[in-house]
Scaffold this active site. Sequence first.
Site, short mmCIF file in Angstrom:
data_model
loop_
_atom_site.label_atom_id
_atom_site.label_comp_id
_atom_site.label_asym_id
_atom_site.label_seq_id
_atom_site.Cartn_x
_atom_site.Cartn_y
_atom_site.Cartn_z
N LYS A 117 -38.83 -41.25 -9.33
CA LYS A 117 -38.98 -40.47 -8.10
C LYS A 117 -37.90 -40.84 -7.09
O LYS A 117 -37.43 -39.98 -6.36
CB LYS A 117 -40.38 -40.68 -7.50
CG LYS A 117 -41.45 -39.93 -8.27
CD LYS A 117 -42.76 -39.92 -7.54
CE LYS A 117 -43.82 -39.22 -8.36
NZ LYS A 117 -45.17 -39.39 -7.86
N LYS A 199 -42.68 -33.74 -19.69
CA LYS A 199 -44.10 -33.55 -19.38
C LYS A 199 -44.31 -32.28 -18.54
O LYS A 199 -43.47 -31.95 -17.71
CB LYS A 199 -44.55 -34.84 -18.66
CG LYS A 199 -45.59 -34.72 -17.63
CD LYS A 199 -45.88 -36.05 -16.96
CE LYS A 199 -45.68 -35.87 -15.46
NZ LYS A 199 -46.30 -36.89 -14.63
N LYS A 202 -46.56 -30.23 -12.15
CA LYS A 202 -46.81 -29.32 -11.04
C LYS A 202 -45.52 -28.99 -10.31
O LYS A 202 -45.38 -27.95 -9.69
CB LYS A 202 -47.75 -29.99 -10.02
CG LYS A 202 -49.15 -30.22 -10.52
CD LYS A 202 -50.04 -30.84 -9.45
CE LYS A 202 -50.26 -32.31 -9.69
NZ LYS A 202 -51.37 -32.89 -8.93
P1 TYM Z 1 -51.45 -36.87 -10.60
O1 TYM Z 1 -52.04 -36.20 -9.42
O2 TYM Z 1 -49.98 -36.76 -10.83
O3 TYM Z 1 -52.13 -36.34 -11.92
C1 TYM Z 1 -53.55 -36.34 -12.08
C2 TYM Z 1 -53.90 -36.68 -13.52
O4 TYM Z 1 -53.31 -35.76 -14.42
C3 TYM Z 1 -52.63 -36.46 -15.46
N1 TYM Z 1 -51.48 -35.64 -15.89
C4 TYM Z 1 -51.24 -35.28 -17.16
N2 TYM Z 1 -51.91 -35.52 -18.30
C5 TYM Z 1 -51.42 -34.99 -19.45
N3 TYM Z 1 -50.30 -34.24 -19.50
C6 TYM Z 1 -49.58 -33.96 -18.39
N4 TYM Z 1 -48.50 -33.20 -18.46
C7 TYM Z 1 -50.05 -34.49 -17.14
N5 TYM Z 1 -49.61 -34.42 -15.85
C8 TYM Z 1 -50.50 -35.14 -15.11
C9 TYM Z 1 -52.18 -37.76 -14.79
O5 TYM Z 1 -51.96 -38.77 -15.74
C10 TYM Z 1 -53.38 -38.07 -13.92
O6 TYM Z 1 -54.39 -38.74 -14.65
N6 TYM Z 1 -51.29 -41.60 -9.12
C11 TYM Z 1 -52.15 -40.58 -9.67
C12 TYM Z 1 -53.35 -40.29 -8.79
C13 TYM Z 1 -54.17 -41.48 -8.44
C14 TYM Z 1 -55.02 -42.21 -9.32
C15 TYM Z 1 -55.63 -43.23 -8.49
C16 TYM Z 1 -55.32 -42.11 -10.67
C17 TYM Z 1 -54.27 -42.04 -7.21
N7 TYM Z 1 -55.15 -43.08 -7.25
C18 TYM Z 1 -56.53 -44.12 -9.05
C19 TYM Z 1 -56.24 -43.02 -11.21
C20 TYM Z 1 -56.83 -44.02 -10.40
C21 TYM Z 1 -51.35 -39.31 -9.80
O7 TYM Z 1 -50.38 -39.10 -9.11
O8 TYM Z 1 -51.89 -38.41 -10.63
#
Ligand code: TYM
Length: 334
Positions: A117, A199, A202
């Site tokens: 990032k 991957k 969004k």
């Molecule tokens: P975020 O918001 O980017 O994504 C949410 C969840 O979606 C999963 N994900 C995917 N899984 C499979 N294939 C993909 N292409 C794909 N894109 C996204 C991510 O692995 C995630 O599980 N940092 C985290 C949010 C967070 C969090 C936490 C997670 C904040 N606090 C505590 C677990 C525990 C994030 O940015 O996810």
Amino acid sequence: MENTERKPIVLSAIQPTSVPTLGNYLGALKNWKMMCEDYDCLYAVADLHALTVHPEPAKLRQQTLEMYATLLAVGLDPEKNIVFIQSRVPAHAELAWILDCYTQFGEASRMTQFKEKSAKHADNVNVGLFAYPVLMAADILLYQANFVPVGADQKQHLEIARDIASRFNALRGETFTLPEPFIGKIGARVMSLQDPTQKMSKSDPNPKASISLLDDPDVILKKFKSAVTDSEAVVRYADGKDGINNLMSIYSCCTGLDYAAIEKEFEGKGYGDFKVKVAEAVIEELRPFRDNYKRLMDDKQYLLDTAAQGAEKASRIANRTLTKAKKKVGLLLG
Ligand code: TYM
């Protein structure tokens, strides 16, 4: 939700950056829903994490509400799970500061997502972006979570959460449960439909690359029809067939069929037929979500009330851990 039955605790969160993709759904949200029966689950909209990219304030507020509706619409019952908005539970930011002081600069610098990032947005490498995994550790450790269902991209953040917890426990005495990642075998890494080595994300500027959970059925069909594949024209899971492997894993997640069964179903058939079938399976999978989401977004007051209740329930649990951590580090309590 008091943990009287002693079910293992599950926590996860998602950022309210925009409408989630099929990747978020298959990698995380679908598993969140499946875990409701066997675990005590807490799910959060991680709006504090979203601040690292400086979203427009009105947009962030709207997307936070939309993501909250999304969590309910995928089937997370707010009576059976604690569904809340991270910033409404002040303990997250408080514990994050304490944990910042128990995290080494070197280990935080090694986070792949931070490196990626900060390379991508060189004009805004803020301290929040650097400390992002520590806030994530606070999210998890406040609830003494045993399992954290996430996609494969979050695995490293789970590892640092465990390292921080172990270090704190070793220095200050047993305080936090060490969390385990819960990563599904299939669907943990849903890839872009246009570049299946990347991957599905969004933030991909190419709209054809990702499926949004709110895409209309005809848009979903079009996107799958234009998905990048290969020239072999045989539906089989194999090295070097990233596009087909991705479509097979999506189809498997939506139908429950394993790869052997999918290969059999499409024996002698071309990619055209396969793509249409995958699209249809995804459309069916997402249909209940679309209907629920529309209904929920028409009742903002219900969403706000439910979010307030969720924050109250989460705070009760979080504050217990926060008080314990404050005592351990020597903060003077009243
Ligand atoms: P975020 O918001 O980017 O994504 C949410 C969840 O979606 C999963 N994900 C995917 N899984 C499979 N294939 C993909 N292409 C794909 N894109 C996204 C991510 O692995 C995630 O599980 N940092 C985290 C949010 C967070 C969090 C936490 C997670 C904040 N606090 C505590 C677990 C525990 C994030 O940015 O996810």
